[in-house]
Design a protein around this motif. Structure first.
Motif, PDB file in Angstrom:
ATOM      1  N   ASP A 294      24.489   9.922 -23.144  1.00 44.35           N
ATOM      2  CA  ASP A 294      23.734   9.593 -24.349  1.00 44.35           C
ATOM      3  C   ASP A 294      23.860   8.088 -24.581  1.00 44.35           C
ATOM      4  O   ASP A 294      24.975   7.547 -24.593  1.00 44.35           O
ATOM      5  N   PRO A 295      22.741   7.368 -24.752  1.00 45.26           N
ATOM      6  CA  PRO A 295      22.841   5.920 -25.008  1.00 45.26           C
ATOM      7  C   PRO A 295      23.768   5.570 -26.161  1.00 45.26           C
ATOM      8  O   PRO A 295      24.396   4.498 -26.150  1.00 45.26           O
TER       9      PRO A 295
ATOM     10  N   THR B 208      21.581   4.138 -20.405  1.00 47.42           N
ATOM     11  CA  THR B 208      22.065   5.514 -20.499  1.00 47.42           C
ATOM     12  C   THR B 208      23.230   5.716 -19.540  1.00 47.42           C
ATOM     13  O   THR B 208      23.078   5.495 -18.338  1.00 47.42           O
TER      14      THR B 208
END
Length: 385
Positions: free
Chosen positions: A304-305, A284
């Protein structure tokens, strides 16, 4: 103050681990970046971090049984929380920790995490006192606090002081983040680079800067110009948690950082170390937010990954790129090496010694990292063998 004690001015020749010493109205302020580099610092955080003398110590030979050091400290605190404990001064005799002292008072730098505002509150100087020391000639080091600035005044002893001989040990120049700076360690010889240096029998120059391991060109030039027998650079966590760079900029920045170091140290063993395990930032991206929970600062990533697809940096991305870069360069640079930071602190270590604030290791974690680094870097097959 004991009028029978001998007063010795604190001068740069008594300092080890500092790259500069600034004369202030009070005394001598050790710095870990030279003056020209400090003029290029873009933020107050790094300016504060480099002035905190992590790894810096006074080194001298004396038969004194009483030692006093006048100091004007500048401490840091967060608005709304109690002031942290006073920084610790470690007195080391012939390589062994023999005594500790603190200096109450001093200035306090109060930061507001919500607004970023900083207030400097003035306070008095004080004295670190060590008494009852063993008689006879001995090599003495006073390790300055890693977590507060220390302007040094007079040094007083009951026997003459002489600068310590060099001892002929190899010099290890290390750069890293707040973990290398010493976050969560309770005293200066308990930060992992100091522990590892003792295990490896080397002289430490610590350029670990809290929040400041961002591939800054002035840091690379400082390392290029600093005499060293061994060099390591720990890269990753600050780049991920600051969200300061994308993959496109990161790769050439790493090459440029290494190129600059190599200009001054073409054949010195150079070890690139990636970040230790940090579960919240493995996949992340940042930036991080900081909040108080139960009286403790805790950190959380806000990215956000999925953003990794557009070049946002996470620890797994950074480790992969560092391994690739070092492998490619090592064909022309046989003295360049790579060490995965998870071999210093990985899943088993995190299970046993979790990160107290989800970002920095505990003091026990510093000991674990140091022991693993000494085994992997200074051991028979290590880069620093």
């Amino acid at each position: 103050m004991n009028s029978k004690l001998i007063t010795t001015p604190v001068t740069a020749d008594l300092l080890r681990g500092a790259l500069d010493a600034e004369r202030t109205p009070y005394g001598l302020l050790p710095h870990r970046l030279p003056a020209w580099a400090r003029r290029q610092i873009p933020d107050a955080q790094l300016a504060m971090a480099e002035s905190q003398p992590s790894g810096v110590r006074l080194a001298f030979r004396t038969a004194a049984t009483v030692i006093e050091l006048d100091v004007l400290p500048t401490k840091r605190a967060y608005r709304g929380l109690p002031q942290p404990q006073d920084g610790v001064y470690d007195l080391v005799i012939d390589g062994r920790l023999a005594a500790q002292a603190t200096v109450p008072g001093g200035r306090v730098r109060v930061a507001d995490l919500a607004t970023g505002a900083v207030e400097l509150r003035e306070g008095p100087a004080g004295t670190a006192r060590f008494t009852g020391l063993p008689a006879g000639d001995k090599d003495v080091e006073i390790w300055l606090p890693h977590n507060e600035t220390a302007e040094l005044g007079a040094l007083r002893t009951d026997a003459p002081v002489f600068p310590a001989p060099s001892g002929g040990r190899r010099v290890w120049l290390h750069h890293g983040s707040s973990i290398s700076h010493g976050s969560n360690a309770t005293h200066p010889t308990a930060i992992w680079p100091a522990l590892a240096a003792a295990l490896g029998g080397v002289e430490l120059v610590n350029l670990g800067f809290s929040g400041g391991a961002l591939l800054d060109p002035f840091t690379a030039r400082t390392m290029r110009d600093t005499p060293a027998d061994l060099i390591s650079v720990k890269i990753g966590i600050n780049l991920a948690n600051s969200d300061a760079m994308r993959l496109r900029a990161f790769v050439p920045a790493v090459h440029g950082f290494l190129d600059t170091i190599r200009e001054g140290h073409p054949q010195t063993p150079l070890l690139v170390v990636s970040a230790i395990l940090c579960p919240m930032q493995e996949h992340t991206p940042g930036p991080l937010t900081a909040a108080f929970e139960d009286g403790t600062v805790r950190f959380r990533p806000t990215g956000d990954p999925a953003d990794r697809a557009s070049g946002h940096l996470t620890l797994d991305v950074i480790r992969g790129e560092l391994a690739r870069i070092v492998a490619e360069r090592a064909g022309d640079d046989p003295h360049l090496h790579y060490l995965d930071g998870r071999s210093l602190y990985g899943e088993p270590d995190h299970t046993e010694l979790p990160l107290p604030d989800d970002l920095h290791p505990s003091e026990e974690g510093h000991h674990r990292i140091a022991a693993n680094f000494a085994r992997l870097a200074f051991g028979p097959s290590g880069a620093f063998a």
